[in-house]
Design a protein around this motif. Sequence first.
Motif, PDB file in Angstrom:
ATOM      1  N   ALA A   8       0.828  -1.200   0.000  1.00 28.79           N
ATOM      2  CA  ALA A   8       0.000   0.000   0.000  1.00 28.79           C
ATOM      3  C   ALA A   8       0.868   1.258   0.000  1.00 28.79           C
ATOM      4  N   SER A   9       1.959   1.218   0.766  1.00 34.53           N
ATOM      5  CA  SER A   9       2.869   2.356   0.819  1.00 34.53           C
ATOM      6  C   SER A   9       3.523   2.601  -0.536  1.00 34.53           C
ATOM      7  N   GLU A 336       2.118  15.195   5.956  1.00 37.51           N
ATOM      8  CA  GLU A 336       3.289  15.797   6.598  1.00 37.51           C
ATOM      9  C   GLU A 336       4.426  15.838   5.589  1.00 37.51           C
ATOM     10  N   PHE A 337       5.186  16.904   5.612  1.00 37.23           N
ATOM     11  CA  PHE A 337       6.345  16.993   4.719  1.00 37.23           C
ATOM     12  C   PHE A 337       7.491  17.657   5.455  1.00 37.23           C
ATOM     13  N   TYR A 338       8.665  17.514   4.897  1.00 41.98           N
ATOM     14  CA  TYR A 338       9.845  18.187   5.429  1.00 41.98           C
ATOM     15  C   TYR A 338      10.499  18.954   4.294  1.00 41.98           C
ATOM     16  N   ALA A 339      10.760  20.221   4.515  1.00 38.40           N
ATOM     17  CA  ALA A 339      11.451  21.040   3.511  1.00 38.40           C
ATOM     18  C   ALA A 339      11.826  22.357   4.154  1.00 38.40           C
ATOM     19  N   ALA A 340      12.868  22.968   3.628  1.00 35.30           N
ATOM     20  CA  ALA A 340      13.221  24.341   3.986  1.00 35.30           C
ATOM     21  C   ALA A 340      12.881  25.212   2.790  1.00 35.30           C
ATOM     22  N   THR A 341      12.394  26.415   3.054  1.00 35.88           N
ATOM     23  CA  THR A 341      12.020  27.320   1.967  1.00 35.88           C
ATOM     24  C   THR A 341      13.135  27.451   0.947  1.00 35.88           C
ATOM     25  N   GLU A 342      14.372  27.561   1.459  1.00 40.08           N
ATOM     26  CA  GLU A 342      15.501  27.825   0.577  1.00 40.08           C
ATOM     27  C   GLU A 342      16.273  26.569   0.192  1.00 40.08           C
ATOM     28  N   GLY A 343      15.974  25.426   0.824  1.00 39.38           N
ATOM     29  CA  GLY A 343      16.817  24.246   0.682  1.00 39.38           C
ATOM     30  C   GLY A 343      16.446  23.345  -0.478  1.00 39.38           C
ATOM     31  N   ASN A 344      17.217  22.263  -0.627  1.00 45.27           N
ATOM     32  CA  ASN A 344      16.955  21.306  -1.711  1.00 45.27           C
ATOM     33  C   ASN A 344      16.615  19.926  -1.180  1.00 45.27           C
ATOM     34  N   VAL A 345      16.315  19.832   0.111  1.00 49.02           N
ATOM     35  CA  VAL A 345      15.892  18.562   0.702  1.00 49.02           C
ATOM     36  C   VAL A 345      14.384  18.621   0.913  1.00 49.02           C
ATOM     37  N   ALA A 346      13.653  17.769   0.226  1.00 49.26           N
ATOM     38  CA  ALA A 346      12.196  17.734   0.351  1.00 49.26           C
ATOM     39  C   ALA A 346      11.755  16.286   0.540  1.00 49.26           C
ATOM     40  N   LEU A 347      10.984  16.056   1.586  1.00 50.20           N
ATOM     41  CA  LEU A 347      10.467  14.726   1.889  1.00 50.20           C
ATOM     42  C   LEU A 347       8.959  14.825   2.069  1.00 50.20           C
ATOM     43  N   PHE A 348       8.244  13.801   1.604  1.00 50.89           N
ATOM     44  CA  PHE A 348       6.789  13.807   1.688  1.00 50.89           C
ATOM     45  C   PHE A 348       6.298  12.497   2.289  1.00 50.89           C
ATOM     46  N   ASN A 349       5.381  12.621   3.240  1.00 46.44           N
ATOM     47  CA  ASN A 349       4.735  11.457   3.835  1.00 46.44           C
ATOM     48  C   ASN A 349       3.416  11.247   3.089  1.00 46.44           C
ATOM     49  N   LEU A 350       3.462  10.392   2.089  1.00 46.97           N
ATOM     50  CA  LEU A 350       2.307  10.231   1.194  1.00 46.97           C
ATOM     51  C   LEU A 350       1.317   9.169   1.653  1.00 46.97           C
TER      52      LEU A 350
END
Length: 600
Positions: A8-9, A336-350
């Motif tokens: 499912a994930s 829920e997601f993780y990101a910095a406005t200026e950064g290039n690390v983006a994670l998504f809890n889908l």
Amino acid sequence: MRALQRIASELAYLRGSLRILRRTSPIARNPTYTIGDLMRDAAKRHGDRVALISDRETLTFRDYDGRANRYARWARAQGIGKGDVVALLMPNRPDYLCIWLGVARIGGVTALINTNLTGQGLAHCVAIVQARIVIVAEELLPAWRGAAPFVPGAPELWLHGGGGDGRRVDEAIASFSDADLSPEEKAKLTVEDRCVFIYTSGTTGLPKAANINHYRIMAMTLGFSALMDTGPGDRMYDCLPMYHSNGGVLATCGTLCQGGSVVIRERFSARDFWADIVRHDCTLFFYIGELCRYLVNTPPGPDDRRHRIRLVCGNGLRPDIWNEFSSRFGIRHIREFYAATEGNVALFNLDSRPGAVGRIPKWAERRFVVKVVKFDVEKEEPVRGPDGFCVECQAGEVGEIVGQILNDPRKPTNRFEGYADRAATQRKILRDAFEKGDAWFRSGDLMRRDADGYFYFVDRIGDTFRWKGENVATSEVAETISVFPGVAHCTVYGVRLDGYEGRAGMAAIVMDDATPLDPDALRAHLKRQLPDYARPLFLRIRSSLDMTGTFKQRKVELVKEGCDPSLLADPIYVDHPAQGRYVPLDRDLYRALQAGTVRL
């Protein structure tokens, strides 16, 4: 069951990733198509549909687009051209979006200023971007007057609203046309050109102005429209500050670009939150930081489940309240997601995995190049091995999350645009990390990644401290305290003591009005939940905690104030080593701790 959850994930991440890629991939292929074009086309498609709703006014898509054009022509008439900066100091309202969109259409750049700032902090934010014009809402004019003497260059002041002496921008735009801009009026722009400045929160110093170009604005807009799968039938409730990317871009543009409506509230109110959601028939809302904790701490009400919310999106929903928040308010889908406005690390809890800030499946690792590297908490720098390169963490180990910086058109998410301050930009780049010549964005956050690829936030670098030779993650200690009955809010930090290495743990706690603190019961709770080294040695009972406008706790002053009871008005307790309980900390006991006659 685990095999079914895994399938499912994988399906959730495959569907979500394809939707995000489908919406964002055209950006690089159409480098002259910018946010002004995207919103113009949305207005053409959805003209008379409601776009922006507030207690002040309601604007259709046609109204929103036309008013942005008026602001564009006004800015052009003031001499604002490509690259020139307009600073915007204004609370949440529809005109906020109209102003920065209009300025962007003629090539200008809007600096989105924190409305809580005053004095030299406010002056710094205007000065660092060299703003030519400052637009100030009437209610914030006193704050601007206090800051203006510290701003070099005396930028031109325009007021929004009455109540002050000066030119009013909201009146001036009436003399300009709301028709589409002609080719001569529009600036020749590409996605590489700067669009806005968005500032870091300033929890550990003065805010930094992050460069946000049209590519990043477009990626944020279209990426989050895909993450939330927004459409014309959606209504977003937005009570987050519009000077922040969550409230000002992701929630708003991510909904508007697909024809949805945005309900704008000037500021968050836990008391009115669900009543507003029901009254406006909202289907989405954006959260940040402790907003969800405030909602969980409110008394049960008739609107808790009478709403039509299908999904919420944001960051900072902590594991200790995740399930309670979801079950009480009947919200199944939490992005829920993780990101910095200026950064290039983006994670998504889908797939709404409780507590996780996101996941990168194995099949996506080559496209999203992110690593967790071992980190020395005392030196506040990544650990390097005998070969001089960084050491990647194994599953379950805690380290700093970093993202590879590339200027590859095929991997636009790997870019790092930096700040207005070049020195601040260089401090965020980790060089020669895994091979000579490489460069990685330093997030400043400690994470752990499990064997299934889910990432879990541990702490901010600088918040984690060492005590008794062990690393103490303040966020995990705070979560343990927060679930104790009667605790409304708390923050955890380390304080220096003479004669001790490292820092001793201290918790500043706010109790709810009906429940006094029971120090013995709290100590028993902490003893069951935490190892000895992680339990806070000091408790400071406060009536409130200082928060940023985006619900982030300010710890800098608390750390400076330490635990000397002669300097603090709040009640202080210490975990007395001989008595085995929290006791009030008076001056004599504090002197004994400092002298070493009582050893912690």
